[in-house]
Design an enzyme around this catalytic site. Structure first.
Site, PDB file in Angstrom:
ATOM      1  N   ASP A  27       0.863  -1.177   0.000  1.00  0.00           N
ATOM      2  CA  ASP A  27       0.000   0.000   0.000  1.00  0.00           C
ATOM      3  C   ASP A  27       0.896   1.223   0.000  1.00  0.00           C
ATOM      4  O   ASP A  27       1.922   1.264   0.680  1.00  0.00           O
ATOM      5  CB  ASP A  27      -0.985  -0.006   1.166  1.00  0.00           C
ATOM      6  N   ASP A 121      -9.570   3.882   5.957  1.00  0.00           N
ATOM      7  CA  ASP A 121      -8.421   3.825   6.873  1.00  0.00           C
ATOM      8  C   ASP A 121      -8.799   4.623   8.119  1.00  0.00           C
ATOM      9  O   ASP A 121      -8.853   5.852   8.096  1.00  0.00           O
ATOM     10  CB  ASP A 121      -7.201   4.422   6.172  1.00  0.00           C
ATOM     11  N   GLU A 123      -7.767   5.523  11.766  1.00  0.00           N
ATOM     12  CA  GLU A 123      -6.745   5.550  12.816  1.00  0.00           C
ATOM     13  C   GLU A 123      -6.605   6.928  13.450  1.00  0.00           C
ATOM     14  O   GLU A 123      -5.663   7.176  14.196  1.00  0.00           O
ATOM     15  CB  GLU A 123      -5.401   5.083  12.264  1.00  0.00           C
TER      16      GLU A 123
END
Length: 396
Positions: A27, A121, A123
């Site tokens: 990634d 994503d 986080e």
């Protein structure tokens, strides 16, 4: 998609213990383009990499300037590709939908072969509480599934989920991309009620020919077939159910409109004799015949009934049928036609035995009466009183 026989050079050598048959991938973001350096995608592919996930957007303002070209060139070299959005949660919760829509405006709907489902994503918490962050995340993911018809993938790591998200199990139905750099052949136990992971980011210090500097490395469990299945966006969950279930095909007939977003989230498609609805939360279920017609008449998934959570099945008395929805049920028989029951009246009805009780089947939808609501049945009535919140039975 075939896996190259060449091994991927990985700086973290302990990760070589991951089974060799698991597809390896990378990634990337703009960090893999220091001083504008380009990626040699042919070299990446020749090294044995089979998939590449590219950062597309972040929050409401950032778009990776290398996203479009990286994804295109990776796809052209034969790699499976994916795209992720780096979440920047913020209040109000509606910003989740705005970020999801901006992400899809950049990536497209990925309804083609060779593309992984859209990825969130997660986080960063944006100083939101666990409950607020849960609501924000749900709004983002449900917007993605409604727009694309695909089940989005969720990326996170253990301490964020257990501490910031308070280890909620609300998202265990979404495929997990799990980040943990433990140098082992296993990711270990998972948070949040997940029983398995779809992808594992096992190191941030990979070294791959064609890429300047370190790169995140990932594995797909548990073989090339799993990767190929995850990357086929051409067939929706509604398509799969219809194609694999002869009973459903017989009950519904031929499709008469394209699949489209459904009110309240998910997708739906109309057929000659009924409907198929899908969402990650409820799965794929049909409604047909008299029950399907009643459901549409009430407003379908935009109504208080929400989405179906069961196919049409036998009710508790001979010759009757029922479908279960998020907000209630619809009962049908040739003698009584189709009628809905919901809320406190439904709960009391079910406690008595439902259609198998001495009330029989409903012969009306719920309707207002002085001080509450009432439903009529073949052999009596159930009345809900607004002041007391109780339900009373009246029999002729």
């Amino acid at each position: 998609m075939a896996v190259s026989g060449a091994a991927v050079p990985i700086a973290d050598q302990s990760a070589q213990t991951i089974p060799a048959e698991w597809p390896r991938g990378i990634d990337i973001s703009s960090w893999q383009h220091p001083a504008g350096a380009q990626i040699d995608w042919n070299a990446v592919r020749s090294a044995g990499v089979t998939f590449a996930i590219v950062k597309a957007t972040e929050g409401m303002t950032y778009t990776n300037p290398y996203f479009a070209l990286d994804r295109l060139r990776a796809l052209q070299t034969g790699l499976v590709v994916g795209a992720y959005h780096y979440a920047r949660p913020v209040l109000p919760i509606t910003t989740a939908v705005e970020q999801a829509d901006r992400f899809l405006a950049t990536t497209g709907l990925t309804r083609s072969n060779g593309h992984l489902a859209p990825i969130l994503d997660l986080e960063a918490d944006g100083s939101l509480s666990a409950d607020q962050l849960t609501a924000w995340t749900r709004a983002f993911l449900e917007e993605i599934e409604t727009r694309t018809g695909r089940t989005p993938i969720l990326y996170t790591y253990r301490s964020f989920w257990t501490d910031t998200m308070k280890n909620t199990t609300s998202f265990s139905r979404y495929p997990l991309w799990f980040a943990i750099y433990n140098g082992s052949s296993s990711s270990g136990s998972l948070p949040g009620g997940w029983q398995k992971w779809a992808m594992w980011q096992f190191t941030s210090s990979g070294s791959v020919p064609g890429i300047t500097g370190n790169v995140d490395m990932n594995a797909v469990c548990c073989g090339v077939d799993a990767l190929a299945a995850s990357a086929d966006g051409r067939i929706s969950e509604i398509d799969r159910r219809y194609g694999s279930d002869s009973r459903v095909r017989s009950a519904l007939g031929t499709a008469i409109r394209d699949e489209e977003p459904a009110g309240g989230g998910g997708r739906w498609r109309q057929f000659e004799q009924g409907l198929l609805f899908w969402s990650v939360a409820t799965g794929v279920h049909e409604a047909h015949g008299g029950i399907g017609a009643k459901y549409l008449n009430l407003g379908g998934s935009n109504s208080f009934l929400g989405r179906p959570t069961s196919d049409e099945v036998d009710a508790e008395t001979t010759g009757s049928r029922q479908s279960v929805f998020q907000g209630g049920r619809i009962y049908w028989s040739a003698a009584t036609d189709a009628h809905e029951v919901h809320g406190a009246i439904l709960n009391h009805y079910l406690s008595l035995g439902g259609a198998g009780s001495d009330l029989g089947l409903p012969i009306s939808d719920e309707y207002p009466v002085g001080g509450g609501h009432q439903s009529a049945f073949q052999y009596g009535w159930l009345r809900w009183d607004a002041d007391s919140g109780t339900v009373a039975v009246t029999r002729p």
